[in-house]
Design a protein around this motif. Structure first.
Motif, PDB file in Angstrom:
ATOM      1  N   ARG A  10     123.626 -27.629  98.639  1.00 60.69           N
ATOM      2  CA  ARG A  10     124.601 -28.281  99.513  1.00 60.69           C
ATOM      3  C   ARG A  10     125.840 -28.581  98.678  1.00 60.69           C
ATOM      4  O   ARG A  10     125.734 -28.963  97.497  1.00 60.69           O
ATOM      5  CB  ARG A  10     124.043 -29.580 100.087  1.00 60.69           C
ATOM      6  N   GLU A  13     129.996 -33.776  96.928  1.00 60.91           N
ATOM      7  CA  GLU A  13     130.607 -34.825  97.752  1.00 60.91           C
ATOM      8  C   GLU A  13     132.062 -34.463  98.058  1.00 60.91           C
ATOM      9  O   GLU A  13     132.824 -34.094  97.164  1.00 60.91           O
ATOM     10  CB  GLU A  13     130.558 -36.157  97.002  1.00 60.91           C
ATOM     11  N   ASN A  33     129.190 -33.967  89.833  1.00 63.30           N
ATOM     12  CA  ASN A  33     127.801 -33.664  90.199  1.00 63.30           C
ATOM     13  C   ASN A  33     127.571 -32.157  90.305  1.00 63.30           C
ATOM     14  O   ASN A  33     126.508 -31.656  89.925  1.00 63.30           O
ATOM     15  CB  ASN A  33     127.428 -34.363  91.494  1.00 63.30           C
ATOM     16  N   SER A 111     119.119 -27.449 105.343  1.00 68.43           N
ATOM     17  CA  SER A 111     117.749 -27.858 105.704  1.00 68.43           C
ATOM     18  C   SER A 111     117.105 -26.858 106.663  1.00 68.43           C
ATOM     19  O   SER A 111     115.920 -26.531 106.537  1.00 68.43           O
ATOM     20  CB  SER A 111     117.743 -29.241 106.351  1.00 68.43           C
ATOM     21  N   PHE A 125     118.876 -32.636 102.456  1.00 66.26           N
ATOM     22  CA  PHE A 125     119.724 -32.478 101.281  1.00 66.26           C
ATOM     23  C   PHE A 125     120.762 -33.584 101.153  1.00 66.26           C
ATOM     24  O   PHE A 125     121.491 -33.859 102.093  1.00 66.26           O
ATOM     25  CB  PHE A 125     120.494 -31.160 101.377  1.00 66.26           C
ATOM     26  N   SER A 126     120.874 -34.140  99.955  1.00 57.50           N
ATOM     27  CA  SER A 126     122.028 -34.970  99.638  1.00 57.50           C
ATOM     28  C   SER A 126     123.130 -34.029  99.152  1.00 57.50           C
ATOM     29  O   SER A 126     122.876 -32.846  98.917  1.00 57.50           O
ATOM     30  CB  SER A 126     121.662 -35.971  98.538  1.00 57.50           C
ATOM     31  N   THR A 127     124.364 -34.527  99.012  1.00 60.94           N
ATOM     32  CA  THR A 127     125.394 -33.666  98.455  1.00 60.94           C
ATOM     33  C   THR A 127     124.975 -33.265  97.047  1.00 60.94           C
ATOM     34  O   THR A 127     124.362 -34.048  96.311  1.00 60.94           O
ATOM     35  CB  THR A 127     126.772 -34.367  98.431  1.00 60.94           C
ATOM     36  N   GLY A 129     122.591 -31.435  96.394  1.00 62.62           N
ATOM     37  CA  GLY A 129     121.147 -31.225  96.369  1.00 62.62           C
ATOM     38  C   GLY A 129     120.851 -29.736  96.261  1.00 62.62           C
ATOM     39  O   GLY A 129     121.535 -28.906  96.862  1.00 62.62           O
ATOM     40  N   ASP A 143     117.714 -33.608  93.475  1.00 63.75           N
ATOM     41  CA  ASP A 143     119.014 -34.251  93.595  1.00 63.75           C
ATOM     42  C   ASP A 143     119.651 -34.256  92.210  1.00 63.75           C
ATOM     43  O   ASP A 143     118.979 -34.069  91.205  1.00 63.75           O
ATOM     44  CB  ASP A 143     118.864 -35.696  94.075  1.00 63.75           C
TER      45      ASP A 143
END
Length: 144
Positions: A10, A13, A33, A111, A125-127, A129, A143
């Motif tokens: 993903r 952010e 990240n 997802s 998913f987080s950003t 991820g 993550d």
């Protein structure tokens, strides 16, 4: 299809607002990240092809990753990697690809892709991820 390992990422952010959703850019945290994910991929994968959504934040994510892993190829931008596209269409677009590939996309598609490829619907998913799928099995999700 030949042997393929699919890394699904993903985007990092992104800023909350822009003139349009397609133009939202990564934040400083998103860039940092994404660099961390790229460092991890450089040590734990051998990416042979990168596909990404054409939105700005996914392009930026793919560019950062490509630099971190010293990727020599070109990044292919697919409309089928936009938010609400069909996982089946993504599969059709990549089915001939061999090796280790990276898909950079958005929720909820990331997802839904995992569910389409593995039957596992537990990954949210987080950003930034990242997960990996091989032979219809979810190998991992992490993550940053």
């Amino acid at each position: 299809m030949a042997a393929v390992k699919i890394f699904i990422l993903r985007h990092g952010e992104a800023e909350p607002e822009s003139t349009s959703d397609e133009k939202r850019q990564l934040t400083a945290v998103g860039r940092k990240n994404t660099e961390r994910v790229g460092t991890w991929l450089s040590q734990n994968s051998q990416i042979t092809k990168i596909y990404a959504s054409p939105f700005v934040r996914t392009r930026q994510t793919a560019d950062i990753i490509s630099k971190e892993i010293s990727y020599k190829g070109s990044i292919t931008y697919l409309d089928s990697l936009k938010h609400f596209a069909s996982p089946g269409q993504v599969w059709t677009d990549i089915v001939e690809t061999e090796g280790e590939i990276l898909l950079v996309s958005h929720m909820p598609l990331v997802s839904r892709l995992v569910q389409h490829l593995t039957g596992d619907d537990r990954v949210g998913f987080s950003t930034s991820g990242l997960c990996c799928v091989e032979d219809g099995a979810l190998l991992f999700y992490r993550d940053v």
